[in-house]
Every structure is written in structure tokens, then in C-alpha cells.
Scaffold this active site. Sequence first.
Site, PDB file in Angstrom:
ATOM      1  N   VAL A 132      99.632 -41.613  67.613  1.00 28.07           N
ATOM      2  CA  VAL A 132      98.475 -42.485  67.812  1.00 28.07           C
ATOM      3  C   VAL A 132      98.935 -43.925  67.617  1.00 28.07           C
ATOM      4  O   VAL A 132      99.565 -44.247  66.605  1.00 28.07           O
ATOM      5  CB  VAL A 132      97.349 -42.142  66.804  1.00 28.07           C
ATOM      6  CG1 VAL A 132      96.182 -43.113  66.952  1.00 28.07           C
ATOM      7  CG2 VAL A 132      96.885 -40.703  67.001  1.00 28.07           C
TER       8      VAL A 132
ATOM      9  N   ASN B 244      96.622 -32.138  49.491  1.00 26.51           N
ATOM     10  CA  ASN B 244      95.911 -30.909  49.888  1.00 26.51           C
ATOM     11  C   ASN B 244      94.451 -30.943  49.459  1.00 26.51           C
ATOM     12  O   ASN B 244      93.558 -30.608  50.238  1.00 26.51           O
ATOM     13  CB  ASN B 244      96.608 -29.683  49.288  1.00 26.51           C
ATOM     14  CG  ASN B 244      97.832 -29.298  50.105  1.00 26.51           C
ATOM     15  OD1 ASN B 244      97.701 -28.699  51.167  1.00 26.51           O
ATOM     16  ND2 ASN B 244      98.998 -29.682  49.648  1.00 26.51           N
TER      17      ASN B 244
ATOM     18  N   TYR C  74     100.015 -16.653  22.231  1.00 23.44           N
ATOM     19  CA  TYR C  74     101.281 -16.442  21.514  1.00 23.44           C
ATOM     20  C   TYR C  74     101.704 -14.981  21.544  1.00 23.44           C
ATOM     21  O   TYR C  74     100.911 -14.073  21.248  1.00 23.44           O
ATOM     22  CB  TYR C  74     101.174 -16.894  20.044  1.00 23.44           C
ATOM     23  CG  TYR C  74     102.267 -16.299  19.189  1.00 23.44           C
ATOM     24  CD1 TYR C  74     103.610 -16.560  19.479  1.00 23.44           C
ATOM     25  CD2 TYR C  74     101.982 -15.443  18.121  1.00 23.44           C
ATOM     26  CE1 TYR C  74     104.626 -15.979  18.735  1.00 23.44           C
ATOM     27  CE2 TYR C  74     102.991 -14.865  17.366  1.00 23.44           C
ATOM     28  CZ  TYR C  74     104.321 -15.137  17.686  1.00 23.44           C
ATOM     29  OH  TYR C  74     105.323 -14.560  16.969  1.00 23.44           O
TER      30      TYR C  74
ATOM     31  N   CYS D 228     108.315 -30.674  49.990  1.00 35.06           N
ATOM     32  CA  CYS D 228     108.747 -30.467  48.601  1.00 35.06           C
ATOM     33  C   CYS D 228     109.963 -29.540  48.534  1.00 35.06           C
ATOM     34  O   CYS D 228     110.706 -29.545  47.548  1.00 35.06           O
ATOM     35  CB  CYS D 228     107.599 -29.886  47.780  1.00 35.06           C
ATOM     36  SG  CYS D 228     106.059 -30.752  48.069  1.00 35.06           S
TER      37      CYS D 228
ATOM     38  N   ALA E 240      97.718 -33.160  54.115  1.00 32.89           N
ATOM     39  CA  ALA E 240      96.333 -33.647  54.086  1.00 32.89           C
ATOM     40  C   ALA E 240      95.623 -33.367  55.407  1.00 32.89           C
ATOM     41  O   ALA E 240      94.472 -32.909  55.424  1.00 32.89           O
ATOM     42  CB  ALA E 240      96.316 -35.148  53.781  1.00 32.89           C
TER      43      ALA E 240
ATOM     44  N   SER F 279     102.933 -28.852  59.412  1.00 36.03           N
ATOM     45  CA  SER F 279     102.778 -27.933  58.279  1.00 36.03           C
ATOM     46  C   SER F 279     104.087 -27.484  57.651  1.00 36.03           C
ATOM     47  O   SER F 279     104.357 -26.294  57.546  1.00 36.03           O
ATOM     48  CB  SER F 279     101.994 -26.708  58.780  1.00 36.03           C
ATOM     49  OG  SER F 279     101.764 -25.813  57.722  1.00 36.03           O
TER      50      SER F 279
ATOM     51  N   TRP G 299     103.080 -21.614  16.622  1.00 37.15           N
ATOM     52  CA  TRP G 299     102.706 -23.033  16.711  1.00 37.15           C
ATOM     53  C   TRP G 299     103.369 -23.579  17.967  1.00 37.15           C
ATOM     54  O   TRP G 299     104.548 -23.884  17.962  1.00 37.15           O
ATOM     55  CB  TRP G 299     103.174 -23.814  15.486  1.00 37.15           C
ATOM     56  CG  TRP G 299     102.332 -23.557  14.282  1.00 37.15           C
ATOM     57  CD1 TRP G 299     102.671 -22.805  13.200  1.00 37.15           C
ATOM     58  CD2 TRP G 299     101.007 -24.044  14.042  1.00 37.15           C
ATOM     59  NE1 TRP G 299     101.638 -22.777  12.296  1.00 37.15           N
ATOM     60  CE2 TRP G 299     100.591 -23.542  12.789  1.00 37.15           C
ATOM     61  CE3 TRP G 299     100.122 -24.849  14.766  1.00 37.15           C
ATOM     62  CZ2 TRP G 299      99.347 -23.811  12.240  1.00 37.15           C
ATOM     63  CZ3 TRP G 299      98.879 -25.120  14.222  1.00 37.15           C
ATOM     64  CH2 TRP G 299      98.507 -24.601  12.966  1.00 37.15           C
TER      65      TRP G 299
ATOM     66  N   TYR H 105     102.915 -23.093  58.971  1.00 31.86           N
ATOM     67  CA  TYR H 105     102.112 -22.691  60.132  1.00 31.86           C
ATOM     68  C   TYR H 105     102.607 -23.420  61.381  1.00 31.86           C
ATOM     69  O   TYR H 105     103.138 -24.528  61.293  1.00 31.86           O
ATOM     70  CB  TYR H 105     100.634 -23.047  59.938  1.00 31.86           C
ATOM     71  CG  TYR H 105      99.962 -22.305  58.816  1.00 31.86           C
ATOM     72  CD1 TYR H 105      99.762 -20.921  58.898  1.00 31.86           C
ATOM     73  CD2 TYR H 105      99.520 -22.980  57.684  1.00 31.86           C
ATOM     74  CE1 TYR H 105      99.137 -20.237  57.864  1.00 31.86           C
ATOM     75  CE2 TYR H 105      98.896 -22.292  56.651  1.00 31.86           C
ATOM     76  CZ  TYR H 105      98.705 -20.921  56.747  1.00 31.86           C
ATOM     77  OH  TYR H 105      98.096 -20.248  55.730  1.00 31.86           O
TER      78      TYR H 105
HETATM   79  P1  FAD Z   1     102.858 -36.371  55.215  1.00 29.50           P
HETATM   80  O1  FAD Z   1     103.375 -35.074  54.722  1.00 29.50           O
HETATM   81  O2  FAD Z   1     103.765 -37.550  55.218  1.00 29.50           O
HETATM   82  O3  FAD Z   1     102.322 -36.142  56.693  1.00 29.50           O
HETATM   83  C1  FAD Z   1     101.825 -37.197  57.462  1.00 29.50           C
HETATM   84  C2  FAD Z   1     102.061 -36.865  58.907  1.00 29.50           C
HETATM   85  O4  FAD Z   1     101.417 -37.850  59.711  1.00 29.50           O
HETATM   86  C3  FAD Z   1     103.534 -36.908  59.300  1.00 29.50           C
HETATM   87  O5  FAD Z   1     103.945 -35.672  59.834  1.00 29.50           O
HETATM   88  C4  FAD Z   1     103.633 -38.018  60.329  1.00 29.50           C
HETATM   89  O6  FAD Z   1     104.545 -37.727  61.357  1.00 29.50           O
HETATM   90  C5  FAD Z   1     102.202 -38.068  60.850  1.00 29.50           C
HETATM   91  N1  FAD Z   1     101.857 -39.379  61.396  1.00 29.50           N
HETATM   92  C6  FAD Z   1     102.030 -40.593  60.803  1.00 29.50           C
HETATM   93  N2  FAD Z   1     101.597 -41.588  61.611  1.00 29.50           N
HETATM   94  C7  FAD Z   1     101.160 -40.982  62.746  1.00 29.50           C
HETATM   95  C8  FAD Z   1     100.621 -41.476  63.965  1.00 29.50           C
HETATM   96  N3  FAD Z   1     100.470 -42.779  64.168  1.00 29.50           N
HETATM   97  N4  FAD Z   1     100.263 -40.589  64.928  1.00 29.50           N
HETATM   98  C9  FAD Z   1     100.421 -39.249  64.729  1.00 29.50           C
HETATM   99  N5  FAD Z   1     100.957 -38.733  63.593  1.00 29.50           N
HETATM  100  C10 FAD Z   1     101.318 -39.591  62.617  1.00 29.50           C
HETATM  101  N6  FAD Z   1     104.790 -33.510  46.114  1.00 29.50           N
HETATM  102  C11 FAD Z   1     104.486 -32.691  45.074  1.00 29.50           C
HETATM  103  O7  FAD Z   1     103.312 -32.600  44.679  1.00 29.50           O
HETATM  104  N7  FAD Z   1     105.459 -31.937  44.462  1.00 29.50           N
HETATM  105  C12 FAD Z   1     106.752 -31.959  44.867  1.00 29.50           C
HETATM  106  O8  FAD Z   1     107.617 -31.246  44.310  1.00 29.50           O
HETATM  107  C13 FAD Z   1     107.107 -32.826  45.946  1.00 29.50           C
HETATM  108  N8  FAD Z   1     108.398 -32.888  46.376  1.00 29.50           N
HETATM  109  C14 FAD Z   1     108.697 -33.680  47.446  1.00 29.50           C
HETATM  110  C15 FAD Z   1     110.011 -33.740  47.872  1.00 29.50           C
HETATM  111  C16 FAD Z   1     110.353 -34.533  48.944  1.00 29.50           C
HETATM  112  C17 FAD Z   1     111.776 -34.600  49.406  1.00 29.50           C
HETATM  113  C18 FAD Z   1     109.349 -35.296  49.622  1.00 29.50           C
HETATM  114  C19 FAD Z   1     109.693 -36.161  50.790  1.00 29.50           C
HETATM  115  C20 FAD Z   1     108.045 -35.259  49.188  1.00 29.50           C
HETATM  116  C21 FAD Z   1     107.699 -34.452  48.100  1.00 29.50           C
HETATM  117  N9  FAD Z   1     106.383 -34.389  47.625  1.00 29.50           N
HETATM  118  C22 FAD Z   1     106.070 -33.583  46.554  1.00 29.50           C
HETATM  119  C23 FAD Z   1     105.326 -35.212  48.245  1.00 29.50           C
HETATM  120  C24 FAD Z   1     104.590 -34.450  49.313  1.00 29.50           C
HETATM  121  O9  FAD Z   1     105.472 -33.926  50.255  1.00 29.50           O
HETATM  122  C25 FAD Z   1     103.602 -35.394  49.972  1.00 29.50           C
HETATM  123  O10 FAD Z   1     102.739 -35.874  48.984  1.00 29.50           O
HETATM  124  C26 FAD Z   1     102.801 -34.704  51.059  1.00 29.50           C
HETATM  125  O11 FAD Z   1     103.611 -34.255  52.100  1.00 29.50           O
HETATM  126  C27 FAD Z   1     101.768 -35.681  51.615  1.00 29.50           C
HETATM  127  O12 FAD Z   1     101.097 -35.091  52.652  1.00 29.50           O
HETATM  128  P2  FAD Z   1     100.388 -35.988  53.758  1.00 29.50           P
HETATM  129  O13 FAD Z   1      99.786 -35.015  54.711  1.00 29.50           O
HETATM  130  O14 FAD Z   1      99.530 -37.003  53.122  1.00 29.50           O
HETATM  131  O15 FAD Z   1     101.562 -36.826  54.425  1.00 29.50           O
END
Ligand code: FAD
Length: 431
Positions: A80, A289, A409, A42, A11, A38, A417, A61
Amino acid sequence: MALVVIGGVAAGLSAAARARRISPDLEIVVLEKGPVISYGACGLPYFVEGRVLEANHLIVYTPEYFRKQRNIDVRTGARVVAISHPRREVTLESGAHVRYEHLVVATGARCDTCGPGSLPPHVFTLHTLDDATRLRAFLREKQPRNGVVVGAGYIGLEAADALRRNGLRVTVLERSQHLLLRSDDWWTAQVRKQLADHGVEVRCGVDVRSLDSPAVDFPADVVVLAAGFKPNVELAAQAGVEIGRSGAIRTDDRMETNLRGVFAAGDCAEVGHLVTGRPTWIPLSTTANKAGRVAGANAAGGRERFAGIVGTSIVGIFGKAFASTGLTAVQARAEGFSPVAVQVEAKSKPGYFGGSKTGVELVADRATHKLLGGSVVGEDGAAGRIDVIATALHAGMRVDQFEQLDLAYSPPFATVWDPLLIAAQQMMKEL
Ligand code: FAD
């Protein structure tokens, strides 16, 4: 003053990249507490399994890429610890302050482990690159024979699959009576059969509250905790950001929180559910995303809206896909619908082309005949089929409209079907 993004994975980086497109000259700073940014969480189960050879293959990245190619200042090791919105400033653990005009909170979620404190050396979570690296090293070095997975959500079952493929005897413990996060007996029976066919034992109704609990009294040389996620909202909540009923950050459809200029997206935030019309929290990469992009665009002065989700997901367990979208009948009833569910089994392709059995469940509303949800279980074509149901949910389709869909199909790919249309015919009879 800068746009500051907290969190450097799906995100957060989607937000930063989109903000750069909207505003070429804006100062953008991404603050990530971990050592890498990055990466594809998954892919972690496939690294543990051994199919992905190197952990760094999952990194998409680097901070250098963002600095050089996008002119975005990405700082790792930058945790933070406080947000002061009146001062438009965040405080880092190091004591440094970073001022912002707009802020995107993309702090993700964390594993809901059993109790506080550090975990014993044979107990792992599977959330970060570091978790997966340590788990894989443990499997290689200690050659454990018995594995216990706590939680039968998709991460738990992907972990069970990975451990089994490493030759372990695997038991999965699950608190509820259902598997793979779907309160649905038909679905659960199919998941259970697939696990049993591949030698994984499943025990439902086991609530593992503590690692010392008698419930964990299984022979376990290695334990993977995958009993759910909690959104990381504390930082935002302390700054006065409103938290929704789901426990995640409440946002509007511009991904803005109740504090003007503060946006949130990804696993820490709620989004709208298109079937129920209510805020929901379904932490998935697809949503992180897309919602991140919208948050970044608006934080940079754009005007974009996030349409909402229908909760589509897919997971592979020993080569079979389990895909679902929308509501189960149980969820639909709780939301005030009068749901009807049908299940069919049909060939994915003609028998002479090696078609395999595909299970389809549809859920529809008796009052309006609108589709509310569905699931697809099969060895081939499940992703395409669940996406058709998801598209129908986005469009608010009725079953009679769905039944008339002009689907492709040709014998190598499908049947005349399609199993989806057979399910829709069955649903029309029920309605
Ligand atoms: P995150 O990826 O959790 O990133 C958040 C980041 O914020 C982290 O790096 C953390 O260190 C940082 N952060 C937190 N607090 C602070 C702070 N106070 N200061 C600075 N940095 C901070 N989704 C699917 O759609 N399909 C899949 O097949 C799938 N498989 C998955 C398999 C596994 C094993 C896991 C764990 C997840 C899977 N997911 C899947 C879910 C997907 O990975 C998450 O939905 C996605 O990573 C969420 O992205 P995000 O950026 O919101 O959070």
C-alpha cells in the site's frame, strides 16, 4: 465495502480473524507487501542458530488457508503506497485501488539501521524470514569466524547467542551503558556475566552511527544490525493519522486512531501502560496479537477494549532466562514515583532436586507500597515467576499483598519459600 487490513503478520491477521468471527458476512481483505504472511519472527534467531531446521517451519498459515477456511482475501506482494481517508480508499504500488469502510493499519516496525541504502553483503538485519534465510546461508557458505552484533537488545543478544553457537567469535557493541533494554545495573551485570561466561565480548558506550565509523573497526566477517526498531507510521501519518510522543500511532483503548473507522495495532501503534497510565510503545508479539484482535473486533462492529500492558518480556541467552516486567527504578523515578528496589538470590528448587540460583529484583513505590516492576533471572521457572509479577502489576497489588500469595510448592518444581516471596519479604523490610 470491505474491511481492509494493511499488514499480514501478527496484528493484521489477528485483526482479520477476529473480524471474521464478529461478522461472518463481512468482506475482509488483507494487503501484505511481502511474499509470505503469518510467520513467527520470534523464531528467526533459532533458525539462524540451526535449532529450527527449515525457514518454512516458522510459517503458521498461508493465504490459501485464510481464503478457504476463513473466507478472508489475503493478497501478498500488495504494497500500500497511499491511504485516502476522505475517499475511503487505499492505493497499491501497482496503481490499483481498494475501497474500505473500515481500515486496520498493522504495518509493524522496521530495523533502525545505520544510514540509508542497501547493506554490504556481510551485513544483515534480523527482522524478516528473508533476512534470516540469507544470514543462515551466509554462515553456512562463507564460514565467517568473527561476528559483530550492533545493539544489545533482545534481538541482538539472541543473534549473538546464535552466532556463538555456530562457532563464531562474537563481539556485541551497545550504545548505552545497559544491556537488554533495561536501565538497571543489577540486571546489566547479570546479562554481562552470562555473555562473558559463554565467550561473548560486550562493549558498551559504542555508538555505531555509520558502518564506516571507526567504532566498527573490529574484525567482522559478519555483522548483525540490531540497534532498535522504528514503527512504520509514515503511510498512516500522511493520511492524517495522529502520531504519539513515542513515534508510534496514537490509539484509544478500542485501538481506533483519530480518524474514525481507522484502527491501528501491533508494532506500529501505541498502547496504554497500566503502571504509568500513559501511552507507551513496546513492540512485542504478545501485544500485537491481543491489540490486533481488539482492532479487528471493533472494525467489524464489535465493542471491545484493550486493557493495556505492563511490558512483560523474556529472552533466553545461552540457556538462562532474563525476564522483566513493569518499570525499573530509573524509569519509575522519571515517572514521578519514589521507587525502592531490592534484589535477592534464592534456589529455584530444593538443592536435593538440583535447584539453581534464581535472581529476583522487585521495584515498589515507597509512598503507596504498590509494586511497580520486577525482573527474574534464572535457568528454570523464570517465565512462571515473571508472569506472577506481571499479574500483580495488572491487579495493582501492594507488596504486603504480594508477600501473601499462595504459590505452588513441591520439591521437583519449587521451594516452600519461592524466590518471589523472599524478595517481597526483603522489600517489606526496606519499605
Ligand atoms: P510485523 O510482524 O512487522 O508485520 C507487519 C507487516 O506489515 C509486515 O509483514 C510488512 O511487510 C507489512 N507491511 C508494512 N508496510 C506495508 C505496506 N505499506 N503495505 C503492505 N504491507 C505492509 N516478540 C515477542 O513478544 N517475543 C519474542 O520472543 C520476540 N522475538 C522476536 C525476535 C525477532 C528476531 C524479531 C524480529 C521480533 C521478535 N518479536 C518478539 C517481536 C514480534 O515479532 C513483533 O512484535 C510482531 O511481529 C509484531 O507484529 P506486527 O503484525 O505488528 O508487525
